[in-house]
Write a protein that holds these residues in place. Structure first.
Motif, PDB file in Angstrom:
ATOM      1  N   GLY A  55       0.810  -1.212   0.000  1.00 48.39           N
ATOM      2  CA  GLY A  55       0.000   0.000   0.000  1.00 48.39           C
ATOM      3  C   GLY A  55       0.844   1.263   0.000  1.00 48.39           C
ATOM      4  N   ALA A  56       1.924   1.274   0.773  1.00 50.13           N
ATOM      5  CA  ALA A  56       2.799   2.447   0.826  1.00 50.13           C
ATOM      6  C   ALA A  56       3.431   2.734  -0.532  1.00 50.13           C
ATOM      7  CB  ALA A  56       3.884   2.233   1.877  1.00 50.13           C
ATOM      8  N   GLN A  57       3.836   1.685  -1.227  1.00 52.33           N
ATOM      9  CA  GLN A  57       4.421   1.880  -2.547  1.00 52.33           C
ATOM     10  C   GLN A  57       3.379   2.316  -3.569  1.00 52.33           C
ATOM     11  OE1 GLN A  57       7.667   1.907  -3.234  1.00 52.33           O
ATOM     12  NE2 GLN A  57       7.975   1.555  -1.038  1.00 52.33           N
ATOM     13  N   LEU A  58       2.145   1.835  -3.408  1.00 54.47           N
ATOM     14  CA  LEU A  58       1.069   2.294  -4.295  1.00 54.47           C
ATOM     15  C   LEU A  58       0.819   3.785  -4.093  1.00 54.47           C
ATOM     16  CD1 LEU A  58      -1.192   1.691  -6.332  1.00 54.47           C
ATOM     17  CD2 LEU A  58      -2.659   1.083  -4.389  1.00 54.47           C
ATOM     18  N   VAL A  59       0.830   4.220  -2.845  1.00 48.43           N
ATOM     19  CA  VAL A  59       0.660   5.645  -2.548  1.00 48.43           C
ATOM     20  C   VAL A  59       1.732   6.462  -3.262  1.00 48.43           C
ATOM     21  CG1 VAL A  59       0.807   7.390  -0.731  1.00 48.43           C
ATOM     22  CG2 VAL A  59      -0.462   5.288  -0.330  1.00 48.43           C
ATOM     23  N   HIS A  60       2.978   6.035  -3.133  1.00 44.36           N
ATOM     24  CA  HIS A  60       4.091   6.777  -3.750  1.00 44.36           C
ATOM     25  C   HIS A  60       3.926   6.844  -5.265  1.00 44.36           C
ATOM     26  CE1 HIS A  60       8.154   8.325  -4.239  1.00 44.36           C
ATOM     27  NE2 HIS A  60       8.379   7.377  -5.131  1.00 44.36           N
ATOM     28  N   ALA A  61       3.567   5.718  -5.868  1.00 47.27           N
ATOM     29  CA  ALA A  61       3.448   5.684  -7.335  1.00 47.27           C
ATOM     30  C   ALA A  61       2.320   6.588  -7.817  1.00 47.27           C
ATOM     31  CB  ALA A  61       3.219   4.243  -7.803  1.00 47.27           C
ATOM     32  N   VAL A  62       1.160   6.514  -7.165  1.00 51.18           N
ATOM     33  CA  VAL A  62       0.023   7.331  -7.585  1.00 51.18           C
ATOM     34  C   VAL A  62       0.297   8.807  -7.336  1.00 51.18           C
ATOM     35  CG1 VAL A  62      -2.427   7.816  -7.172  1.00 51.18           C
ATOM     36  CG2 VAL A  62      -1.620   5.453  -7.245  1.00 51.18           C
ATOM     37  N   ALA A  63       0.870   9.128  -6.180  1.00 48.91           N
ATOM     38  CA  ALA A  63       1.148  10.525  -5.849  1.00 48.91           C
ATOM     39  C   ALA A  63       2.158  11.153  -6.804  1.00 48.91           C
ATOM     40  CB  ALA A  63       1.659  10.625  -4.412  1.00 48.91           C
ATOM     41  N   GLU A  64       3.030  10.334  -7.360  1.00 47.88           N
ATOM     42  CA  GLU A  64       4.020  10.840  -8.312  1.00 47.88           C
ATOM     43  C   GLU A  64       3.522  10.821  -9.751  1.00 47.88           C
ATOM     44  OE1 GLU A  64       6.944  12.252  -7.650  1.00 47.88           O
ATOM     45  OE2 GLU A  64       6.393  12.109  -5.538  1.00 47.88           O
ATOM     46  N   GLY A  65       2.279  10.461  -9.945  1.00 54.11           N
ATOM     47  CA  GLY A  65       1.697  10.465 -11.288  1.00 54.11           C
ATOM     48  C   GLY A  65       1.955   9.229 -12.106  1.00 54.11           C
ATOM     49  N   HIS A  66       2.343   8.123 -11.450  1.00 61.52           N
ATOM     50  CA  HIS A  66       2.602   6.861 -12.155  1.00 61.52           C
ATOM     51  C   HIS A  66       1.557   5.812 -11.753  1.00 61.52           C
ATOM     52  CE1 HIS A  66       6.333   8.758 -13.261  1.00 61.52           C
ATOM     53  NE2 HIS A  66       6.742   8.816 -12.000  1.00 61.52           N
ATOM     54  N   ALA A  67       0.291   6.192 -11.864  1.00 57.93           N
ATOM     55  CA  ALA A  67      -0.791   5.333 -11.371  1.00 57.93           C
ATOM     56  C   ALA A  67      -0.846   3.990 -12.089  1.00 57.93           C
ATOM     57  CB  ALA A  67      -2.130   6.054 -11.510  1.00 57.93           C
ATOM     58  N   GLY A  68      -0.700   3.996 -13.400  1.00 53.00           N
ATOM     59  CA  GLY A  68      -0.794   2.753 -14.170  1.00 53.00           C
ATOM     60  C   GLY A  68       0.253   1.745 -13.751  1.00 53.00           C
ATOM     61  N   ALA A 306      -4.674   3.311   0.845  1.00 47.66           N
ATOM     62  CA  ALA A 306      -3.668   3.976   0.017  1.00 47.66           C
ATOM     63  C   ALA A 306      -4.244   5.226  -0.637  1.00 47.66           C
ATOM     64  CB  ALA A 306      -3.147   3.003  -1.042  1.00 47.66           C
ATOM     65  N   GLY A 307      -5.489   5.114  -1.098  1.00 49.55           N
ATOM     66  CA  GLY A 307      -6.143   6.263  -1.723  1.00 49.55           C
ATOM     67  C   GLY A 307      -6.329   7.425  -0.758  1.00 49.55           C
ATOM     68  N   LEU A 308      -6.679   7.120   0.485  1.00 50.92           N
ATOM     69  CA  LEU A 308      -6.829   8.184   1.486  1.00 50.92           C
ATOM     70  C   LEU A 308      -5.501   8.886   1.732  1.00 50.92           C
ATOM     71  CD1 LEU A 308      -9.208   6.365   4.004  1.00 50.92           C
ATOM     72  CD2 LEU A 308      -9.788   8.301   2.518  1.00 50.92           C
ATOM     73  N   GLU A 309      -4.422   8.119   1.757  1.00 54.76           N
ATOM     74  CA  GLU A 309      -3.099   8.738   1.908  1.00 54.76           C
ATOM     75  C   GLU A 309      -2.782   9.646   0.723  1.00 54.76           C
ATOM     76  OE1 GLU A 309       0.263   6.585   3.711  1.00 54.76           O
ATOM     77  OE2 GLU A 309      -0.965   4.790   3.455  1.00 54.76           O
ATOM     78  N   VAL A 310      -3.126   9.196  -0.476  1.00 51.65           N
ATOM     79  CA  VAL A 310      -2.904  10.024  -1.667  1.00 51.65           C
ATOM     80  C   VAL A 310      -3.717  11.307  -1.579  1.00 51.65           C
ATOM     81  CG1 VAL A 310      -3.280  10.169  -4.155  1.00 51.65           C
ATOM     82  CG2 VAL A 310      -2.289   8.106  -3.173  1.00 51.65           C
ATOM     83  N   ALA A 311      -4.978  11.204  -1.145  1.00 48.17           N
ATOM     84  CA  ALA A 311      -5.834  12.383  -1.029  1.00 48.17           C
ATOM     85  C   ALA A 311      -5.258  13.379  -0.018  1.00 48.17           C
ATOM     86  CB  ALA A 311      -7.246  11.965  -0.617  1.00 48.17           C
ATOM     87  N   VAL A 312      -4.727  12.879   1.082  1.00 44.81           N
ATOM     88  CA  VAL A 312      -4.112  13.751   2.082  1.00 44.81           C
ATOM     89  C   VAL A 312      -2.883  14.444   1.489  1.00 44.81           C
ATOM     90  CG1 VAL A 312      -2.832  13.758   4.255  1.00 44.81           C
ATOM     91  CG2 VAL A 312      -4.977  12.492   4.082  1.00 44.81           C
ATOM     92  N   GLU A 313      -2.032  13.682   0.804  1.00 41.16           N
ATOM     93  CA  GLU A 313      -0.824  14.277   0.228  1.00 41.16           C
ATOM     94  C   GLU A 313      -1.176  15.332  -0.819  1.00 41.16           C
ATOM     95  OE1 GLU A 313       2.198  11.673  -1.088  1.00 41.16           O
ATOM     96  OE2 GLU A 313       2.356  10.581   0.811  1.00 41.16           O
ATOM     97  N   GLN A 314      -2.227  15.092  -1.593  1.00 40.98           N
ATOM     98  CA  GLN A 314      -2.635  16.073  -2.596  1.00 40.98           C
ATOM     99  C   GLN A 314      -3.190  17.334  -1.930  1.00 40.98           C
ATOM    100  OE1 GLN A 314      -5.749  17.337  -3.756  1.00 40.98           O
ATOM    101  NE2 GLN A 314      -4.733  18.400  -5.467  1.00 40.98           N
ATOM    102  N   ALA A 315      -3.910  17.146  -0.827  1.00 39.40           N
ATOM    103  CA  ALA A 315      -4.513  18.289  -0.139  1.00 39.40           C
ATOM    104  C   ALA A 315      -3.465  19.219   0.455  1.00 39.40           C
ATOM    105  CB  ALA A 315      -5.464  17.802   0.952  1.00 39.40           C
ATOM    106  N   VAL A 316      -2.330  18.660   0.871  1.00 37.97           N
ATOM    107  CA  VAL A 316      -1.277  19.491   1.476  1.00 37.97           C
ATOM    108  C   VAL A 316      -0.186  19.850   0.474  1.00 37.97           C
ATOM    109  CG1 VAL A 316      -1.716  18.515   3.763  1.00 37.97           C
ATOM    110  CG2 VAL A 316       0.012  17.453   2.287  1.00 37.97           C
ATOM    111  N   GLY A 317      -0.403  19.514  -0.799  1.00 42.65           N
ATOM    112  CA  GLY A 317       0.525  19.935  -1.844  1.00 42.65           C
ATOM    113  C   GLY A 317       1.742  19.067  -2.022  1.00 42.65           C
ATOM    114  N   LYS A 318       1.717  17.850  -1.486  1.00 44.09           N
ATOM    115  CA  LYS A 318       2.878  16.956  -1.610  1.00 44.09           C
ATOM    116  C   LYS A 318       2.767  16.007  -2.796  1.00 44.09           C
ATOM    117  CE  LYS A 318       4.432  15.050   2.148  1.00 44.09           C
ATOM    118  NZ  LYS A 318       4.459  14.302   3.439  1.00 44.09           N
ATOM    119  N   ALA A 319       1.589  15.877  -3.378  1.00 40.22           N
ATOM    120  CA  ALA A 319       1.383  14.959  -4.504  1.00 40.22           C
ATOM    121  C   ALA A 319       1.358  15.730  -5.813  1.00 40.22           C
ATOM    122  CB  ALA A 319       0.075  14.192  -4.320  1.00 40.22           C
TER     123      ALA A 319
END
Length: 407
Positions: A55-68, A306-319
């Motif tokens: 899950g942590a690695q999925l968060v990193h990949a999605v947050a960096e724009g490499h969702a696929g 993992a999605g909730l973590e991505v949403a948090v990172e996007q909300a604070v400008g980290k994604a």
């Protein structure tokens, strides 16, 4: 695991005595008070370590724009985790004799998943699957040893079944080596072929005889793992919110995500456990489809966190993704979870078209929530909670009508 064969194995009484080594004979399907053992609970908790890493690695990949790429790697790693867990669970339901050797081999399987967890980051970041394959091999060879123990204690069709399991698992393990030696572009195809091959092993092994799995025990094992995965989702989301508040002082931006995520997880728990599913597991065919289908339930439940973590990172400008993409990281796995639970559980107990449409309609509405911007996660949580409320209301009305009709 079980196949769709109609023939059933005749349960054998558990071996008497408490020696360190005992014959590994089949347990009775009608055994009373069959519950998960402390070893099984420990086994589940150790598997959560690997799920958390994926899950942590999925968060990193999605947050960096490499969702696929991230989703593909997540699907492959999660399959290895889920398949090893599921094979152990169905084996234990039929053959757990709780002797010293059984415990030691199970601990070896736990060691395997910890090795696998250690290699998840390299698989995602460097496309190096060596450690993941090694950890998976440790788990699978331990399972082969268990099936060989069954073969040594069994005769006739049961012995044939055990040897087929051992041989099938061994052949598949050889096939997984393709992930190490084939070009990177060919790995998704290796995964697809080998995943299908793994799924076919129980079908082949149990053609003439099915294992004596215990319906109550199996439903409890799956339920406990669902709780553990949902708990991991809450933990991951909590850590993400805390980090966002500590580093960015963005409580106002994160409260809608936290509240929506909590409503989603609470609703996911309620919807899964609203009916006792063991009554549906009356045949091998039903159990076969139900057990395999939980790949989507477990994977989507973990992906919600993992999605909730991505949403948090996007909300604070980290994604480095849009609000729409961050919202989809929560709403899409939530919708998949709702649909899969409906297919595997709820539809068998719903009465009337209104009850049957609750979860499919909720899944559609959750997907539409994706387009609500910063309020998407909260809206998805409210929709999920309303689905629970509507379901409870319709069930209560049905009970009242039935009571009036019998009065």
């Amino acid at each position: 695991m079980t196949s769709s064969s109609t023939s059933e194995s005749a349960p054998t009484p558990r071996p008497s005595g408490r020696g360190p080594l005992r014959r590994m004979t089949a347990r009775g399907r009608d055994e009373a008070h069959r519950v998960a053992t402390p070893l099984e609970l420990f086994f589940d908790l150790c598997f959560v370590v690997a799920i958390a890493q994926a899950g942590a690695q999925l968060v990193h990949a999605v947050a960096e724009g490499h969702a696929g790429e991230g989703i593909l790697n997540y699907a492959m790693v999660f399959f290895a985790i889920w398949w090893a867990w599921m094979n152990f669970s169905w084996f234990a339901s039929a053959y757990d004799n709780d002797d010293a050797l059984y415990r030691v081999v199970t601990l070896v399987q736990i060691a395997g998943v910890l090795v696998l967890a250690a290699g998840v980051s390299r698989a995602f970041e460097d496309h190096d699957f060596l450690i993941v394959v090694l950890g998976y091999a440790i788990m699978r060879f331990a399972l082969i040893a268990q099936w060989l123990r069954v073969a040594r204690s069994a005769e006739g069709a049961e012995r044939t079944m055990a040897l087929r399991y051992a041989g099938g698992v061994l052949l598949c393990q050889i096939g997984w080596l393709g992930l190490l030696f084939l070009p990177e572009s060919g790995r998704p195809w290796v995964f697809l072929v080998m995943a299908i091959a793994e799924l076919c092993v129980p079908v082949y092994a149990e053609k003439a005889l099915t294992t004596s799995w215990h319906p109550h025990h199996i439903s409890e094992r799956y339920g406990l793992f669902t709780i553990i995965v949902l708990g991991e989702t809450i933990a991951a989301a909590t850590v993400a919110v805390k980090s966002g508040v500590d580093e960015n002082d963005a409580l106002g931006d994160l409260l809608p995500i936290a509240a929506g995520g909590l409503l989603i997880v609470f609703s996911a728990w309620w919807i899964y456990f609203v009916v006792p599913i063991h009554g549906h597991l009356r045949s091998s065919a039903q159990a076969f489809l139900w057990g395999y289908g939980h790949y989507l339930i477990f994977a989507s439940a973990a992906a919600i966190g993992a999605g909730l973590e991505v949403a948090v990172e996007q909300a604070v400008g980290k994604a480095h993704i849009s609000t729409l993409a961050a919202s989809a990281a929560v709403t899409l796995p939530t919708a998949l979870y709702l649909l899969t639970v409906w297919v595997l559980h709820s539809r068998h107990f719903k009465v009337g078209i209104a009850q049957q449409l609750i979860l499919p309609t909720t899944a559609l509405l959750v997907i539409l929530c994706t387009f609500l911007g910063d309020w998407a996660v909260l809206a998805a949580g409210i929709v999920s909670a309303l689905a629970v409320a509507v379901g409870v209301t319709l069930t209560a009305q049905m009970v009242v009508r039935e009571g009036a009709g019998t009065a």
